[in-house]
Design a protein around this motif. Structure first.
Motif, PDB file in Angstrom:
ATOM      1  N   SER A 268       0.666  -1.073  -0.129  1.00 44.16           N
ATOM      2  CA  SER A 268      -0.001   0.017  -0.094  1.00 44.16           C
ATOM      3  C   SER A 268       0.791   1.248   0.037  1.00 44.16           C
ATOM      4  CB  SER A 268      -0.982   0.146   1.310  1.00 44.16           C
ATOM      5  OG  SER A 268      -0.326   0.224   2.401  1.00 44.16           O
ATOM      6  N   GLY A 269       0.044   2.330  -0.394  1.00 49.70           N
ATOM      7  CA  GLY A 269       1.167   3.703  -0.268  1.00 49.70           C
ATOM      8  C   GLY A 269       1.584   3.897   1.225  1.00 49.70           C
ATOM      9  N   GLY A 270       0.842   3.633   2.152  1.00 52.94           N
ATOM     10  CA  GLY A 270       1.573   3.917   3.418  1.00 52.94           C
ATOM     11  C   GLY A 270       2.672   3.001   3.641  1.00 52.94           C
ATOM     12  N   GLU A 271       2.529   1.713   3.225  1.00 54.25           N
ATOM     13  CA  GLU A 271       3.590   0.784   3.521  1.00 54.25           C
ATOM     14  C   GLU A 271       4.803   1.057   2.901  1.00 54.25           C
ATOM     15  OE1 GLU A 271       0.781  -3.167   4.362  1.00 54.25           O
ATOM     16  OE2 GLU A 271       1.403  -2.692   2.349  1.00 54.25           O
ATOM     17  N   ARG A 272       4.781   1.645   1.506  1.00 51.68           N
ATOM     18  CA  ARG A 272       5.960   2.043   0.559  1.00 51.68           C
ATOM     19  C   ARG A 272       6.455   3.209   1.217  1.00 51.68           C
ATOM     20  NH1 ARG A 272       3.297   2.472  -5.200  1.00 51.68           N
ATOM     21  NH2 ARG A 272       1.308   2.121  -3.988  1.00 51.68           N
ATOM     22  N   GLN A 273       5.800   4.100   1.964  1.00 48.42           N
ATOM     23  CA  GLN A 273       6.480   5.353   2.511  1.00 48.42           C
ATOM     24  C   GLN A 273       7.262   4.834   3.583  1.00 48.42           C
ATOM     25  OE1 GLN A 273       7.763   7.866   2.066  1.00 48.42           O
ATOM     26  NE2 GLN A 273       6.200   9.504   1.803  1.00 48.42           N
ATOM     27  N   ARG A 274       6.702   3.807   4.308  1.00 47.13           N
ATOM     28  CA  ARG A 274       7.513   3.351   5.534  1.00 47.13           C
ATOM     29  C   ARG A 274       8.828   2.592   4.909  1.00 47.13           C
ATOM     30  NH1 ARG A 274       5.007   2.219  10.876  1.00 47.13           N
ATOM     31  NH2 ARG A 274       3.156   3.423  10.762  1.00 47.13           N
TER      32      ARG A 274
ATOM     33  N   ALA B 198      12.117  15.239   4.892  1.00 45.14           N
ATOM     34  CA  ALA B 198      10.612  14.602   4.342  1.00 45.14           C
ATOM     35  C   ALA B 198      10.105  15.658   3.426  1.00 45.14           C
ATOM     36  CB  ALA B 198       9.980  14.154   5.517  1.00 45.14           C
ATOM     37  N   ASP B 199       9.845  15.364   2.329  1.00 45.72           N
ATOM     38  CA  ASP B 199       9.190  16.099   1.221  1.00 45.72           C
ATOM     39  C   ASP B 199       7.813  15.810   0.974  1.00 45.72           C
ATOM     40  OD1 ASP B 199       8.615  17.996  -0.750  1.00 45.72           O
ATOM     41  OD2 ASP B 199      10.137  17.264  -2.051  1.00 45.72           O
ATOM     42  N   GLU B 200       6.947  16.394   1.669  1.00 44.24           N
ATOM     43  CA  GLU B 200       5.427  16.307   1.296  1.00 44.24           C
ATOM     44  C   GLU B 200       5.309  14.610   1.624  1.00 44.24           C
ATOM     45  OE1 GLU B 200       3.059  18.338   1.279  1.00 44.24           O
ATOM     46  OE2 GLU B 200       4.152  19.936   0.122  1.00 44.24           O
ATOM     47  N   PRO B 201       5.603  14.200   2.740  1.00 46.44           N
ATOM     48  CA  PRO B 201       5.706  12.698   2.767  1.00 46.44           C
ATOM     49  C   PRO B 201       4.198  11.900   2.931  1.00 46.44           C
ATOM     50  CG  PRO B 201       6.157  13.720   4.899  1.00 46.44           C
ATOM     51  CD  PRO B 201       6.075  14.812   3.791  1.00 46.44           C
ATOM     52  N   THR B 202       3.234  12.631   3.174  1.00 42.17           N
ATOM     53  CA  THR B 202       1.964  12.264   3.218  1.00 42.17           C
ATOM     54  C   THR B 202       0.882  12.638   1.972  1.00 42.17           C
ATOM     55  OG1 THR B 202       1.070  14.217   4.424  1.00 42.17           O
ATOM     56  CG2 THR B 202       1.769  12.192   5.574  1.00 42.17           C
ATOM     57  N   GLY B 203       1.742  13.396   0.936  1.00 43.60           N
ATOM     58  CA  GLY B 203       0.997  13.984  -0.310  1.00 43.60           C
ATOM     59  C   GLY B 203       0.218  12.926  -0.987  1.00 43.60           C
ATOM     60  N   ALA B 204       0.833  11.819  -1.101  1.00 43.03           N
ATOM     61  CA  ALA B 204       0.184  10.708  -2.046  1.00 43.03           C
ATOM     62  C   ALA B 204      -0.434   9.674  -1.321  1.00 43.03           C
ATOM     63  CB  ALA B 204       1.489  10.218  -2.837  1.00 43.03           C
ATOM     64  N   LEU B 205      -0.798   9.955   0.082  1.00 43.56           N
ATOM     65  CA  LEU B 205      -1.210   8.878   0.772  1.00 43.56           C
ATOM     66  C   LEU B 205      -2.742   9.357   0.820  1.00 43.56           C
ATOM     67  CD1 LEU B 205       1.547   8.273   3.325  1.00 43.56           C
ATOM     68  CD2 LEU B 205       1.301   7.004   1.158  1.00 43.56           C
ATOM     69  N   ASP B 206      -3.616   8.071   1.360  1.00 41.60           N
ATOM     70  CA  ASP B 206      -4.952   8.353   1.947  1.00 41.60           C
ATOM     71  C   ASP B 206      -4.898   8.851   3.212  1.00 41.60           C
ATOM     72  OD1 ASP B 206      -4.558   5.973   3.477  1.00 41.60           O
ATOM     73  OD2 ASP B 206      -5.214   4.833   1.699  1.00 41.60           O
ATOM     74  N   THR B 207      -6.006   9.193   3.883  1.00 44.01           N
ATOM     75  CA  THR B 207      -6.043   9.666   5.072  1.00 44.01           C
ATOM     76  C   THR B 207      -5.715   8.870   6.374  1.00 44.01           C
ATOM     77  OG1 THR B 207      -8.011  10.990   4.475  1.00 44.01           O
ATOM     78  CG2 THR B 207      -7.641  10.818   6.956  1.00 44.01           C
ATOM     79  N   ALA B 208      -5.713   7.504   5.945  1.00 45.89           N
ATOM     80  CA  ALA B 208      -5.494   6.621   7.107  1.00 45.89           C
ATOM     81  C   ALA B 208      -4.019   6.409   7.017  1.00 45.89           C
ATOM     82  CB  ALA B 208      -6.245   5.379   6.954  1.00 45.89           C
ATOM     83  N   SER B 209      -3.332   6.418   5.737  1.00 49.81           N
ATOM     84  CA  SER B 209      -1.925   5.990   5.555  1.00 49.81           C
ATOM     85  C   SER B 209      -1.318   7.341   6.023  1.00 49.81           C
ATOM     86  CB  SER B 209      -1.717   5.609   4.228  1.00 49.81           C
ATOM     87  OG  SER B 209      -2.320   4.404   3.849  1.00 49.81           O
ATOM     88  N   GLY B 210      -1.872   8.363   5.811  1.00 49.33           N
ATOM     89  CA  GLY B 210      -1.221   9.693   6.150  1.00 49.33           C
ATOM     90  C   GLY B 210      -1.202   9.879   7.578  1.00 49.33           C
ATOM     91  N   HIS B 211      -2.085   9.330   8.525  1.00 49.53           N
ATOM     92  CA  HIS B 211      -2.050   9.436   9.869  1.00 49.53           C
ATOM     93  C   HIS B 211      -0.994   8.355  10.417  1.00 49.53           C
ATOM     94  CE1 HIS B 211      -6.539  11.069  10.211  1.00 49.53           C
ATOM     95  NE2 HIS B 211      -5.550  12.032   9.736  1.00 49.53           N
ATOM     96  N   ASP B 212      -0.851   7.229   9.878  1.00 48.84           N
ATOM     97  CA  ASP B 212       0.430   6.288  10.087  1.00 48.84           C
ATOM     98  C   ASP B 212       1.493   6.931   9.891  1.00 48.84           C
ATOM     99  OD1 ASP B 212      -1.694   4.501  10.717  1.00 48.84           O
ATOM    100  OD2 ASP B 212      -1.446   3.244   8.807  1.00 48.84           O
ATOM    101  N   VAL B 213       1.773   7.697   8.629  1.00 48.10           N
ATOM    102  CA  VAL B 213       3.208   8.440   8.585  1.00 48.10           C
ATOM    103  C   VAL B 213       3.249   9.488   9.649  1.00 48.10           C
ATOM    104  CG1 VAL B 213       4.540   9.770   6.852  1.00 48.10           C
ATOM    105  CG2 VAL B 213       3.466   7.541   6.065  1.00 48.10           C
TER     106      VAL B 213
END
Length: 230
Positions: free
Chosen positions: A144-150, A166-181
């Motif tokens: 998933s996007g959040g896993e790839r960011q991790r 960290a350059d816009e590290p949640t910019g390409a993620l859905d809300t839940a994944s963004g909260h994880d990051v």
């Protein structure tokens, strides 16, 4: 106070006859600080990040990172310095799809000459810490996007850098994944990691940063310190 970043009188012009896209700017970031850089498009956020990362050079002024003046280093020396002292996490991850998660994470360590066994041990430690150990042999396309960011953040941390960018590290993620990051960045900050976070998301800046610098037209319009990140 130890400073990981020290910019003095920094100016960046893309056109020698034009107005600066950044500066003059004097800014320091202390060891263990989490700095969020915010501002509208075109305000100089990416330019600032590129100067600190050594991906660009100032027109005027000096850039020190981890005690080293980097704006006068050769391209070869800059690349070596960056691999050893600066970790970078990107909005779109920039993982290599034909390498496993483990191999993606280990790559910067191998480029600095770290032995295979030591690199594997460090990668395993990071995967456990970031909750992605079960994906060690998977390929990025299956995550998933959040896993790839991790994975991207683990790769950025493999060499124990003085500075995480960290350059816009949640910019390409859905809300839940963004909260994880977001929660991960908070944990890293609590653990003492120095972070510079570039983001349009003011809620992310408020949640993760101990200090926020707001840029407008290449200048610092606001520099605020937050309460301790909980």
């Amino acid at each position: 106070m130890d400073h990981v970043i020290e910019l003095e009188g920094v100016v960046k012009r893309h056109d020698s006859a034009g107005a600066p896209v950044l500066g003059p700017l004097t800014l320091s970031v202390a060891k263990g600080e989490a700095l969020a850089v915010t501002g509208p498009s075109g305000s100089g956020k990416s330019t600032l990040l590129n100067l600190v990362a050594g991906l660009d050079r100032p027109t005027d002024g000096t850039v020190f990172v981890a005690g080293r003046r980097i704006d006068r280093l050769s391209e070869y020396s800059l690349a070596r310095f960056r691999r050893a002292h600066i970790g970078m996490a990107f909005q779109f991850f920039h993982l290599l799809d034909d390498l496993t998660v483990t191999d993606n994470i280990q790559l910067p360590a191998q480029l600095t000459g770290t032995g295979r066994r030591a690199a594997a041990a460090r990668a395993g430690e990071l995967m456990q810490m970031l909750g992605i150990h079960k994906h060690a042999r998977a390929y990025p396309g299956r995550l998933s996007g959040g896993e790839r960011q991790r994975v991207g953040i683990a790769r950025a941390l493999i060499n124990r850098p003085a500075l995480l960018l960290a350059d816009e590290p949640t910019g390409a993620l859905d809300t839940a994944s963004g909260h994880d990051v977001r929660d991960l960045l908070r944990e890293l900050h609590r653990g003492g990691q120095t972070i510079v976070l570039v983001t349009h998301d003011l809620a992310l800046a408020k949640a993760c940063a101990s200090r926020t610098v707001h840029l407008v037209d290449g200048h610092v319009a606001l520099d605020t310190h937050a309460q301790a990140v909980r």
